[in-house]
Design an enzyme around this catalytic site. Structure first.
Site, mmCIF file in Angstrom:
data_model
loop_
_atom_site.group_PDB
_atom_site.id
_atom_site.type_symbol
_atom_site.label_atom_id
_atom_site.label_comp_id
_atom_site.label_asym_id
_atom_site.label_seq_id
_atom_site.Cartn_x
_atom_site.Cartn_y
_atom_site.Cartn_z
ATOM 1 N N LYS A 47 48.778 47.306 36.267
ATOM 2 C CA LYS A 47 47.320 47.186 36.329
ATOM 3 C C LYS A 47 46.820 47.379 37.769
ATOM 4 C CE LYS A 47 45.482 43.071 35.912
ATOM 5 N NZ LYS A 47 45.089 41.734 35.455
ATOM 6 N N LYS A 101 43.664 43.388 42.633
ATOM 7 C CA LYS A 101 43.202 42.980 43.968
ATOM 8 C C LYS A 101 44.359 42.568 44.854
ATOM 9 C CE LYS A 101 39.030 40.688 42.269
ATOM 10 N NZ LYS A 101 38.492 39.391 41.833
ATOM 11 N N LYS A 130 51.350 35.519 36.786
ATOM 12 C CA LYS A 130 50.902 35.059 38.110
ATOM 13 C C LYS A 130 51.839 34.027 38.704
ATOM 14 C CE LYS A 130 46.004 36.076 38.332
ATOM 15 N NZ LYS A 130 44.653 35.552 38.553
HETATM 16 P P1 AMP Z 1 39.001 39.257 38.199
HETATM 17 O O1 AMP Z 1 38.920 40.084 39.400
HETATM 18 O O2 AMP Z 1 40.408 38.935 37.795
HETATM 19 O O3 AMP Z 1 38.097 38.081 38.207
HETATM 20 O O4 AMP Z 1 38.456 40.192 37.041
HETATM 21 C C1 AMP Z 1 37.080 40.468 36.853
HETATM 22 C C2 AMP Z 1 36.893 41.350 35.643
HETATM 23 O O5 AMP Z 1 37.481 42.641 35.878
HETATM 24 C C3 AMP Z 1 37.569 40.808 34.372
HETATM 25 O O6 AMP Z 1 36.702 41.029 33.259
HETATM 26 C C4 AMP Z 1 38.816 41.630 34.254
HETATM 27 O O7 AMP Z 1 39.221 41.755 32.911
HETATM 28 C C5 AMP Z 1 38.381 42.979 34.823
HETATM 29 N N1 AMP Z 1 39.520 43.719 35.396
HETATM 30 C C6 AMP Z 1 40.312 43.329 36.434
HETATM 31 N N2 AMP Z 1 41.265 44.265 36.703
HETATM 32 C C7 AMP Z 1 41.054 45.281 35.799
HETATM 33 C C8 AMP Z 1 41.701 46.546 35.568
HETATM 34 N N3 AMP Z 1 42.727 46.964 36.295
HETATM 35 N N4 AMP Z 1 41.218 47.323 34.565
HETATM 36 C C9 AMP Z 1 40.164 46.912 33.822
HETATM 37 N N5 AMP Z 1 39.512 45.740 33.985
HETATM 38 C C10 AMP Z 1 39.939 44.929 34.969
#
Ligand code: AMP
Ligand code: TRP
Length: 334
Positions: free
Chosen positions: A198, A201, A114
């Site tokens: 990956k 967002k 990041k």
């Molecule tokens: P975040 O949006 O970073 O707060 O992530 C929220 C949850 O979604 C966390 O448990 C991440 O590990 C999961 N997550 C985010 N992106 C992915 C992805 N591409 N594949 C699987 N899990 C994801």
């Protein structure tokens, strides 16, 4: 055995299929098991580790709550709240940052990704982010933490912090050392444009992800345009190591239909991608369209969403304020 579940999602907009299949789908199953006590946190303090537009942040907090509820988390059964309203999280993060070691944090790959090339310009919050995440979890004595694969390292750090605190202050088992709950298969959903990245967002191209607010046409279009390779569909699971886009799309299909990757490969072996993509788009629409419609409906009722958070904050505060008081006592504050 009953489990205490804690997890968090950042309100940074564009919640997508990776968030759903990697994390939120699992939250829903855990919420549905009456033996579990579940707490799902909208981690707004984590969100500001990178620059946020204040107005958008407010909307994104509500949208995250709406996504939880639209996906099937019942706010009467699980606690849903926003982190910034429970001050024990900030206090706990400070105290634990005096337990965590620089060497441990220096190993965190997410910070490296990041922060990019210019680490000097990254916020201190982005660096110490995993310590705040540890405070989140440890304040609630969580036994299990459902997350996507990318959070595994942060959970290991949380375990190390809990163990060091317990050792340093000679309080055996005071901080509960949590277990990660990471789906065995498909714990990492990849970008529709690049099977080695990956789904995220923050990726500029909206075509790289299926958003949970996408409608039928958007889903269809994105799957149609998703990157593949010129060969027919793989005949054997072994081919997938070399064919990342095919692997990702078959993984998404398997996760949606609760089947194994091996079975999915067999079903579509040798077919054209276009045929498979139509079926995949149908599965996605079946799953995502009702969630997307429900999110939009819930977003029209801000009062209801705010009430969910208010109730959740009250319940979370009861638990976290007790724990932080004990922590302060143990550390030696008067
Ligand atoms: P975040 O949006 O970073 O707060 O992530 C929220 C949850 O979604 C966390 O448990 C991440 O590990 C999961 N997550 C985010 N992106 C992915 C992805 N591409 N594949 C699987 N899990 C994801
Ligand atoms: N760091 C997590 C992410 O970006 C979100 C998070 C914050 C979290 N606190 C947490 C996840 C506690 C699980 C438990 O995805």
């Amino acid at each position: 055995m009953s489990k205490k579940i804690f997890s968090g999602v950042q309100p940074t907009g564009n919640l997508h299929l990776g968030n759903y299949l990697g994390a939120i789908k699992n939250f829903v199953d855990l919420n549905n098991d009456n033996d579990n006590e579940c707490i799902f946190c909208v981690v707004d303090l984590h969100a500001i580790t990178t620059k946020q537009n204040p107005k958008e942040l407010k909307n994104n907090i509500r949208e995250t709550v709406a996504t939880f509820v639209a996906s099937g988390i019942d706010p009467k059964k699980s606690i849903i709240f926003n982190q910034s309203r429970v001050s024990a999280h900030s206090e706990g993060a400070w105290i634990l940052s005096c337990v965590a070691r620089m060497g441990w944090l220096n190993r965190m790959t997410q910070f490296k990704e990041k922060a990019g090339k210019d680490k000097e310009k990254a916020s201190i919050g982005l660096y110490s982010y995993p310590v705040l995440m540890a405070a989140d979890i440890l304040l609630y004595d969580a036994t299990h933490v459902p997350v996507g694969d990318d959070q595994k390292q942060h959970l290991e750090l949380c375990r190390d912090i809990a163990q060091k605190f317990n050792n340093d202050f000679e309080v055996d088992n005071f901080l509960q050392v949590p277990e990660p709950l990471i789906q065995k298969d498909f714990s990492r959903i990849m970008s529709l444009k690049d099977g080695s990245k990956k789904m995220s967002k923050s990726e500029l191209s909206d075509f790289s992800r299926i958003n949970l607010t996408d409608d039928r046409d958007q889903i269809m279009n994105k799957i149609k345009k998703a990157k593949t390779d010129p060969l027919p569909m793989p005949q054997d699971i072994k081919e997938l190591d070399e064919r990342l886009e095919a692997k990702n799309l078959l993984g998404i299909y398997s996760s949606l239909t609760n089947s194994t990757l091996k079975d999915s490969v067999e079903i579509f072996a040798g077919k054209n991608f276009s045929e498979f993509k139509e079926i995949l788009a149908d599965q996605l629409i079946n799953k995502i369209e009702p969630i997307s419609q429900e999110i939009k409906k819930l977003l029209g009722d801000k009062k209801y969403l705010d009430k969910i958070l208010l109730d959740g904050v009250e319940k979370a505060n009861l638990i976290a304020s007790k724990k932080i008081e004990r922590i302060k006592e143990i550390v030696g504050f008067l």
